[in-house]
Design a protein around this motif. Sequence first.
Motif, PDB file in Angstrom:
ATOM      1  N   MET A 122       0.924  -1.254  -0.004  1.00 33.92           N
ATOM      2  CA  MET A 122      -0.092   0.056  -0.005  1.00 33.92           C
ATOM      3  C   MET A 122       0.803   1.356   0.027  1.00 33.92           C
ATOM      4  O   MET A 122       1.686   1.477   0.909  1.00 33.92           O
ATOM      5  N   SER A 123       0.744   2.181  -0.892  1.00 35.62           N
ATOM      6  CA  SER A 123       1.504   3.304  -1.185  1.00 35.62           C
ATOM      7  C   SER A 123       1.366   4.273   0.125  1.00 35.62           C
ATOM      8  O   SER A 123       0.095   4.445   0.512  1.00 35.62           O
ATOM      9  N   ILE A 124       2.265   5.175   0.515  1.00 37.82           N
ATOM     10  CA  ILE A 124       2.059   6.064   1.431  1.00 37.82           C
ATOM     11  C   ILE A 124       1.052   7.054   0.988  1.00 37.82           C
ATOM     12  O   ILE A 124       0.113   7.813   1.596  1.00 37.82           O
ATOM     13  N   ARG A 125       0.959   7.523  -0.368  1.00 35.33           N
ATOM     14  CA  ARG A 125       0.039   8.417  -1.022  1.00 35.33           C
ATOM     15  C   ARG A 125      -1.261   8.082  -0.756  1.00 35.33           C
ATOM     16  O   ARG A 125      -2.118   8.915  -0.506  1.00 35.33           O
ATOM     17  N   VAL A 126      -1.718   6.812  -0.937  1.00 38.63           N
ATOM     18  CA  VAL A 126      -2.911   6.219  -0.662  1.00 38.63           C
ATOM     19  C   VAL A 126      -3.370   6.507   0.858  1.00 38.63           C
ATOM     20  O   VAL A 126      -4.462   6.780   1.072  1.00 38.63           O
ATOM     21  N   LYS A 127      -2.463   6.132   1.592  1.00 39.74           N
ATOM     22  CA  LYS A 127      -2.824   5.994   3.130  1.00 39.74           C
ATOM     23  C   LYS A 127      -2.904   7.474   3.467  1.00 39.74           C
ATOM     24  O   LYS A 127      -3.774   7.752   4.522  1.00 39.74           O
ATOM     25  N   GLU A 128      -2.213   8.530   2.905  1.00 37.41           N
ATOM     26  CA  GLU A 128      -2.501   9.837   3.341  1.00 37.41           C
ATOM     27  C   GLU A 128      -3.674  10.353   2.991  1.00 37.41           C
ATOM     28  O   GLU A 128      -4.249  11.231   3.775  1.00 37.41           O
ATOM     29  N   ALA A 129      -4.092   9.826   1.403  1.00 36.09           N
ATOM     30  CA  ALA A 129      -5.428  10.286   0.732  1.00 36.09           C
ATOM     31  C   ALA A 129      -6.631   9.646   2.024  1.00 36.09           C
ATOM     32  O   ALA A 129      -7.473  10.354   2.108  1.00 36.09           O
ATOM     33  N   VAL A 130      -6.506   8.461   2.213  1.00 38.63           N
ATOM     34  CA  VAL A 130      -7.477   7.932   3.287  1.00 38.63           C
ATOM     35  C   VAL A 130      -7.545   8.764   4.377  1.00 38.63           C
ATOM     36  O   VAL A 130      -8.739   8.908   4.998  1.00 38.63           O
TER      37      VAL A 130
ATOM     38  N   LYS B  91     -10.050  13.927  -2.984  1.00 38.97           N
ATOM     39  CA  LYS B  91      -9.035  13.740  -2.018  1.00 38.97           C
ATOM     40  C   LYS B  91      -8.014  12.391  -2.185  1.00 38.97           C
ATOM     41  O   LYS B  91      -6.954  12.679  -2.074  1.00 38.97           O
ATOM     42  N   MET B  92      -8.868  11.524  -2.952  1.00 38.70           N
ATOM     43  CA  MET B  92      -7.789  10.227  -3.363  1.00 38.70           C
ATOM     44  C   MET B  92      -7.470  10.323  -4.888  1.00 38.70           C
ATOM     45  O   MET B  92      -6.773   9.476  -5.066  1.00 38.70           O
TER      46      MET B  92
ATOM     47  N   ARG C  50     -12.689   1.051  -2.949  1.00 40.43           N
ATOM     48  CA  ARG C  50     -11.638  -0.135  -2.941  1.00 40.43           C
ATOM     49  C   ARG C  50     -10.505   0.157  -2.265  1.00 40.43           C
ATOM     50  O   ARG C  50      -9.963  -0.490  -1.315  1.00 40.43           O
ATOM     51  N   LEU C  51     -10.102   1.369  -2.418  1.00 37.36           N
ATOM     52  CA  LEU C  51      -8.588   1.696  -1.682  1.00 37.36           C
ATOM     53  C   LEU C  51      -8.797   1.865  -0.344  1.00 37.36           C
ATOM     54  O   LEU C  51      -8.007   1.711   0.387  1.00 37.36           O
ATOM     55  N   LEU C  52     -10.146   2.548   0.217  1.00 35.30           N
ATOM     56  CA  LEU C  52     -10.328   2.757   1.372  1.00 35.30           C
ATOM     57  C   LEU C  52     -10.368   1.251   1.925  1.00 35.30           C
ATOM     58  O   LEU C  52      -9.799   0.967   3.261  1.00 35.30           O
ATOM     59  N   LEU C  53     -11.012   0.274   1.244  1.00 38.73           N
ATOM     60  CA  LEU C  53     -11.002  -1.184   1.768  1.00 38.73           C
ATOM     61  C   LEU C  53      -9.812  -1.756   2.069  1.00 38.73           C
ATOM     62  O   LEU C  53      -9.411  -2.365   2.927  1.00 38.73           O
ATOM     63  N   ASP C  54      -8.912  -1.522   1.068  1.00 33.34           N
ATOM     64  CA  ASP C  54      -7.520  -2.190   1.290  1.00 33.34           C
ATOM     65  C   ASP C  54      -6.738  -1.433   2.399  1.00 33.34           C
ATOM     66  O   ASP C  54      -6.244  -2.219   3.206  1.00 33.34           O
ATOM     67  N   VAL C  55      -6.807  -0.265   2.778  1.00 30.19           N
ATOM     68  CA  VAL C  55      -6.263   0.529   3.720  1.00 30.19           C
ATOM     69  C   VAL C  55      -6.839   0.194   5.158  1.00 30.19           C
ATOM     70  O   VAL C  55      -6.000  -0.327   5.885  1.00 30.19           O
ATOM     71  N   GLU C  56      -8.283  -0.005   5.132  1.00 31.20           N
ATOM     72  CA  GLU C  56      -8.891  -0.447   6.503  1.00 31.20           C
ATOM     73  C   GLU C  56      -8.476  -2.060   6.646  1.00 31.20           C
ATOM     74  O   GLU C  56      -8.134  -2.112   7.708  1.00 31.20           O
ATOM     75  N   GLY C  57      -8.344  -2.688   5.648  1.00 31.18           N
ATOM     76  CA  GLY C  57      -8.192  -4.327   5.986  1.00 31.18           C
ATOM     77  C   GLY C  57      -6.818  -4.395   6.427  1.00 31.18           C
ATOM     78  O   GLY C  57      -6.591  -5.391   7.189  1.00 31.18           O
ATOM     79  N   GLU C  58      -5.989  -3.657   6.036  1.00 30.19           N
ATOM     80  CA  GLU C  58      -4.497  -3.732   6.187  1.00 30.19           C
ATOM     81  C   GLU C  58      -4.293  -3.403   7.617  1.00 30.19           C
ATOM     82  O   GLU C  58      -3.549  -3.820   8.559  1.00 30.19           O
ATOM     83  N   ALA C  59      -5.117  -2.125   8.054  1.00 30.38           N
ATOM     84  CA  ALA C  59      -4.915  -1.701   9.455  1.00 30.38           C
ATOM     85  C   ALA C  59      -5.497  -2.628  10.364  1.00 30.38           C
ATOM     86  O   ALA C  59      -5.038  -2.935  11.641  1.00 30.38           O
TER      87      ALA C  59
END
Length: 260
Positions: free
Chosen positions: A1-9, A53-54, A64-73
């Motif tokens: 997961m890229s830092i940019r995506v996490k910052e956007a989320v 924002k994303m 989908r990107l939010l799901l990826d980030v929250e699943g990882e968290a």
Amino acid sequence: MSIRVKEAVSALTEKEKQTLRLMVRGHDAKSIARSLGLSVHTINERLRDARRKMAVSSSREAARLLLDVEGEAQLSPAPQNLGDSQIGEDAAGAPDDGQAAPIGGAGRADRRPAMLIGVLLMTLILGLIAMATLSPGASAPQAEPTDAQTLANAETVETARRFLTLVDAGRWDDSYRMFGAAFHKLNTPQVWASVSEKVRVPLGAVSSRRFLSQQDLPAPPAGYIVVKFRTDFANKDNATETVTLERENDGWQVVGVMIE
């Protein structure tokens, strides 16, 4: 997961995340608005702000990107400042974001702490309950159930009880198989087992479980059944267990489960 995506989320508000979580489960703007009791215009504004924002052109891609980030968290060790918060509890809403989103990731909601078993399990419960409460016939007298309805009610309660018994025994694979296709599409057996071990196991053994109620929720595509139990665990008394089911392949499949 890229830092940019996490910052956007991280830049998303809780209401924007709430809307995206519903979208990733197949809702569109109209059904999200109906479930949350909001206007379609408000939902479209949330989605537009989330896309901006994303930096994506599609709301479903943002979801989908939010799901990826929250699943990882969810699968990462909890940070030190979370204290005793459990996986699956709603995150505290930002001060300027009004009511906390009813569907959340890690963290503890200040207003109404609730423990959710599983990643993304309770995707519809609060919205559906709100819709049922606001439906025109909600206060109308109930007709006497027919023999067929009584049999169906007994079947759903038994299915819910059997599912909880498997969870009590730590039989994660068997309980996973009782979920429907929509849940299987979003969650693997490994994710279900991992989160269940972190959330269910600390509650301890069940000392009693009593049926409380059953409610029909008229939501697409075919409606849902919500079954509630009052349960005493070794480490938590007087808990309310909520199991939501839907009809699938001539049988009842679990949609979600919540303990509060």
